[in-house]
Design a protein around this motif. Structure first.
Motif, PDB file in Angstrom:
ATOM      1  N   PHE A 134     122.773  67.646 111.369  1.00  0.00           N
ATOM      2  CA  PHE A 134     122.629  68.418 110.420  1.00  0.00           C
ATOM      3  C   PHE A 134     122.093  67.994 109.045  1.00  0.00           C
ATOM      4  N   LEU A 135     122.310  66.647 108.647  1.00  0.00           N
ATOM      5  CA  LEU A 135     121.818  65.888 107.458  1.00  0.00           C
ATOM      6  C   LEU A 135     120.581  65.714 107.599  1.00  0.00           C
ATOM      7  N   LYS A 136     120.108  65.299 108.973  1.00  0.00           N
ATOM      8  CA  LYS A 136     118.519  64.982 109.383  1.00  0.00           C
ATOM      9  C   LYS A 136     117.849  66.323 109.076  1.00  0.00           C
ATOM     10  N   ASP A 137     118.218  67.431 109.951  1.00  0.00           N
ATOM     11  CA  ASP A 137     117.659  68.790 109.401  1.00  0.00           C
ATOM     12  C   ASP A 137     117.569  69.221 108.288  1.00  0.00           C
ATOM     13  N   ASN A 138     118.405  68.859 107.158  1.00  0.00           N
ATOM     14  CA  ASN A 138     118.360  69.564 105.969  1.00  0.00           C
ATOM     15  C   ASN A 138     118.325  68.769 104.775  1.00  0.00           C
ATOM     16  N   THR A 139     117.219  67.654 105.070  1.00  0.00           N
ATOM     17  CA  THR A 139     116.959  66.861 103.956  1.00  0.00           C
ATOM     18  C   THR A 139     116.091  67.153 102.722  1.00  0.00           C
ATOM     19  N   ASP A 140     115.964  68.350 102.886  1.00  0.00           N
ATOM     20  CA  ASP A 140     115.554  69.200 101.854  1.00  0.00           C
ATOM     21  C   ASP A 140     116.499  69.415 100.610  1.00  0.00           C
ATOM     22  N   THR A 141     117.729  69.752 101.236  1.00  0.00           N
ATOM     23  CA  THR A 141     118.726  70.177 100.544  1.00  0.00           C
ATOM     24  C   THR A 141     119.708  68.743 100.061  1.00  0.00           C
ATOM     25  N   TYR A 142     119.579  67.896 100.980  1.00  0.00           N
ATOM     26  CA  TYR A 142     120.467  66.695 100.737  1.00  0.00           C
ATOM     27  C   TYR A 142     119.618  65.570 100.716  1.00  0.00           C
ATOM     28  N   THR A 143     118.825  65.400  99.585  1.00  0.00           N
ATOM     29  CA  THR A 143     117.615  64.639  99.420  1.00  0.00           C
ATOM     30  C   THR A 143     118.072  63.059  99.569  1.00  0.00           C
ATOM     31  N   TRP A 144     119.318  62.872  99.066  1.00  0.00           N
ATOM     32  CA  TRP A 144     119.728  61.567  98.948  1.00  0.00           C
ATOM     33  C   TRP A 144     119.780  60.918 100.510  1.00  0.00           C
ATOM     34  N   TYR A 145     119.969  61.753 101.418  1.00  0.00           N
ATOM     35  CA  TYR A 145     120.192  61.190 102.722  1.00  0.00           C
ATOM     36  C   TYR A 145     118.962  60.446 103.313  1.00  0.00           C
ATOM     37  N   ASP A 146     117.825  60.949 103.326  1.00  0.00           N
ATOM     38  CA  ASP A 146     116.737  60.046 103.931  1.00  0.00           C
ATOM     39  C   ASP A 146     116.156  59.033 102.920  1.00  0.00           C
ATOM     40  N   ASN A 175     115.981  58.479 114.246  1.00  0.00           N
ATOM     41  CA  ASN A 175     114.571  57.837 114.241  1.00  0.00           C
ATOM     42  C   ASN A 175     114.258  57.353 115.818  1.00  0.00           C
ATOM     43  N   TYR A 176     114.361  58.268 116.678  1.00  0.00           N
ATOM     44  CA  TYR A 176     114.019  58.104 118.143  1.00  0.00           C
ATOM     45  C   TYR A 176     112.320  58.316 118.042  1.00  0.00           C
ATOM     46  N   PRO A 177     111.874  57.346 118.488  1.00  0.00           N
ATOM     47  CA  PRO A 177     110.200  57.506 118.433  1.00  0.00           C
ATOM     48  C   PRO A 177     109.524  58.408 119.489  1.00  0.00           C
ATOM     49  N   TRP A 178     110.420  58.655 120.493  1.00  0.00           N
ATOM     50  CA  TRP A 178     109.821  59.669 121.429  1.00  0.00           C
ATOM     51  C   TRP A 178     110.417  61.115 121.469  1.00  0.00           C
ATOM     52  N   ASN A 179     111.533  61.301 120.681  1.00  0.00           N
ATOM     53  CA  ASN A 179     112.377  62.356 120.598  1.00  0.00           C
ATOM     54  C   ASN A 179     112.708  62.548 119.200  1.00  0.00           C
ATOM     55  N   ASP A 180     112.755  63.710 118.696  1.00  0.00           N
ATOM     56  CA  ASP A 180     113.496  63.937 117.386  1.00  0.00           C
ATOM     57  C   ASP A 180     114.990  63.700 117.339  1.00  0.00           C
ATOM     58  N   TYR A 181     115.598  64.280 118.514  1.00  0.00           N
ATOM     59  CA  TYR A 181     116.990  64.121 118.548  1.00  0.00           C
ATOM     60  C   TYR A 181     117.405  63.887 119.991  1.00  0.00           C
ATOM     61  N   PRO A 182     118.256  63.081 120.503  1.00  0.00           N
ATOM     62  CA  PRO A 182     118.536  62.714 121.876  1.00  0.00           C
ATOM     63  C   PRO A 182     119.415  63.979 122.303  1.00  0.00           C
TER      64      PRO A 182
END
Length: 184
Positions: A134-146, A175-182
């Motif tokens: 959720f945090l990764k998918d919403n870094t526009d809202t939770y700018t501090w996360y990334d 940060n999976y290089p081959w996949n956005d999320y396992p």
């Protein structure tokens, strides 16, 4: 320490008995909250905590309300229960370790303790993965996360993001290089 979740909420969210003594859960909520601070990063954690202290209902902070109620609380509840499980299940006395059934007590087996912890650990892991997605998918809202800043305490980082290892399989949630999320 201002707690983000209460022992009553832990019992409610996990479907646990309301008869569990609060003292057996509260200390573990504090530890889980420290874990949350480490995982979210100091900036995000401080923003959330300041908002909760100012208004526990988060009435004017819809984004933080969603984050706390839908993602942080379920994980914190199961993680607190996982950590407190043995203390809830057994009591130590000078005569040994026992569990109470009605008016009698008996020794606790390691198999019983292991089974209980496994369920709680799996539930906590599921909700933690959901929180990070959720945090990764919403870094526009939770700018501090990334954003990684040098004075912030966080687990191992890569390209500004946080890598959270799945302690059971050695995989990481981010940060999976081959996949956005396992796939779980």
């Amino acid at each position: 320490m201002t707690l983000l979740i209460t022992s009553a909420q832990v019992k409610e969210l996990t479907g646990s008995s309301k008869d569990i003594e609060d003292r057996k859960i509260v200390k573990f909520i504090e530890v889980v909250q420290i874990e949350l601070e480490n995982d979210m990063g100091t900036t995000g954690y401080d923003i959330l905590l300041a908002a909760v202290v100012a208004d526990p209902t988060l009435a004017t902070e819809a984004d933080l309300l969603t984050l706390r109620d839908d993602y942080i609380w379920p994980w914190m509840a199961w993680r607190s229960l996982e950590r407190a499980g043995i203390k809830i299940w057994i009591d130590k006395s000078r005569n040994g370790t026992f569990t109470r059934y009605d008016e009698t007590t008996r020794s606790v087996s390691t198999a019983e303790l292991g089974a209980e912890r496994t369920v709680d650990r799996d539930m906590a892991g599921t909700y933690k993965a959901r929180l990070y997605k959720f945090l990764k998918d919403n870094t526009d809202t939770y700018t501090w996360y990334d954003v990684g800043t040098s004075p912030e305490f966080r687990p191992q980082s890569s390209t500004g993001g946080v890598i959270i290892r799945d302690r059971y399989r050695g995989n990481c949630y981010r940060n999976y290089p081959w996949n956005d999320y396992p796939d779980e």
